[in-house]
Design a protein around this motif. Sequence first.
Motif, PDB file in Angstrom:
ATOM      1  N   SER A 218       0.815  -1.216   0.000  1.00 23.98           N
ATOM      2  CA  SER A 218       0.000   0.000   0.000  1.00 23.98           C
ATOM      3  C   SER A 218       0.848   1.264   0.000  1.00 23.98           C
ATOM      4  O   SER A 218       0.326   2.363  -0.227  1.00 23.98           O
ATOM      5  CB  SER A 218      -0.935   0.002   1.212  1.00 23.98           C
ATOM      6  OG  SER A 218      -0.184   0.041   2.420  1.00 23.98           O
ATOM      7  N   GLU A 219       2.146   1.120   0.243  1.00 25.50           N
ATOM      8  CA  GLU A 219       3.054   2.274   0.243  1.00 25.50           C
ATOM      9  C   GLU A 219       3.819   2.397  -1.070  1.00 25.50           C
ATOM     10  O   GLU A 219       4.748   3.193  -1.169  1.00 25.50           O
ATOM     11  CB  GLU A 219       4.063   2.139   1.381  1.00 25.50           C
ATOM     12  CG  GLU A 219       3.449   2.064   2.764  1.00 25.50           C
ATOM     13  CD  GLU A 219       4.479   1.747   3.829  1.00 25.50           C
ATOM     14  OE1 GLU A 219       4.572   2.532   4.794  1.00 25.50           O
ATOM     15  OE2 GLU A 219       5.211   0.743   3.681  1.00 25.50           O
TER      16      GLU A 219
ATOM     17  N   GLY B 267      -2.625  -4.571  -5.533  1.00 23.67           N
ATOM     18  CA  GLY B 267      -2.776  -3.686  -4.388  1.00 23.67           C
ATOM     19  C   GLY B 267      -1.881  -2.468  -4.399  1.00 23.67           C
ATOM     20  O   GLY B 267      -1.932  -1.647  -3.471  1.00 23.67           O
ATOM     21  N   PHE B 268      -1.041  -2.325  -5.439  1.00 19.56           N
ATOM     22  CA  PHE B 268      -0.256  -1.112  -5.587  1.00 19.56           C
ATOM     23  C   PHE B 268      -1.176   0.062  -5.935  1.00 19.56           C
ATOM     24  O   PHE B 268      -2.335  -0.132  -6.334  1.00 19.56           O
ATOM     25  CB  PHE B 268       0.777  -1.260  -6.719  1.00 19.56           C
ATOM     26  CG  PHE B 268       1.884  -2.240  -6.438  1.00 19.56           C
ATOM     27  CD1 PHE B 268       2.468  -2.334  -5.191  1.00 19.56           C
ATOM     28  CD2 PHE B 268       2.361  -3.060  -7.454  1.00 19.56           C
ATOM     29  CE1 PHE B 268       3.500  -3.233  -4.947  1.00 19.56           C
ATOM     30  CE2 PHE B 268       3.389  -3.961  -7.231  1.00 19.56           C
ATOM     31  CZ  PHE B 268       3.961  -4.045  -5.965  1.00 19.56           C
ATOM     32  N   ALA B 269      -0.645   1.273  -5.814  1.00 16.72           N
ATOM     33  CA  ALA B 269      -1.342   2.463  -6.312  1.00 16.72           C
ATOM     34  C   ALA B 269      -0.817   2.730  -7.718  1.00 16.72           C
ATOM     35  O   ALA B 269       0.274   3.273  -7.889  1.00 16.72           O
ATOM     36  CB  ALA B 269      -1.068   3.658  -5.401  1.00 16.72           C
TER      37      ALA B 269
END
Length: 225
Positions: free
Chosen positions: A174-175, A193-195
């Motif tokens: 998530s970071e 789940g990555f941005a």
Amino acid sequence: MPLLPPLDGARAVVFDAYGTLLDVHSAVQRHAAAVGPDARSLSDTWRQKQLEYSWVLSLCGRYAPFWALTERALDYALARHPGVDRGVRSALLEAYRVLDAYAEVPRTLAALRAAGLRTAILSNGDAAMLDAALRAAALQDHLDAVLSVDPAGVFKTSPRAYDLVPERLGVGVSETAFVSSNRWDVAGAAAYGFAPVWVNRAGLPDEYPDLAPVRVIDRLDALLG
């Protein structure tokens, strides 16, 4: 430097290499005169087949180095364009090893690191390909890590390929912002789940509405606001 979403909540920015940092069409462009009027079509077919082979092998549970797929894809492209002199094959492959970086890439990477973000590559390319390309483009000093999918033995968009990022960087999913010009890669990063950020240089229509990017830009330095 003020950071815009999704970078404002990120600790690392991970980039795809081919098509995102490196212009995959620059190999044929360098030899366009020798290739002739089919230059653009040849380049498009080469790229399309290179990616198609990676997807088919992954779905079959098989793997081969990306360079081998690059060679096979060029052979197919040349067969589809019989008017192109096959004598240009060696020159095209050599040019592919040292593709041009997009003009804004060095400045963008340097600015992100100066802002305190870790920068890395996650690529289908094998280690030798990536090393040659990054040396030619003088990008090595702007990156904290260069990750090939080789250790995973599968190409993106397999989650096992994306697993290499948290395993090797020690940064939470998530970071991590993930930047790619390939919409299918953006979809894979979103599912993982990555941005994800889509670099839509060509102004293409969107795909995969259920696996959307968090941001769409038309060139990399748009990340800098």
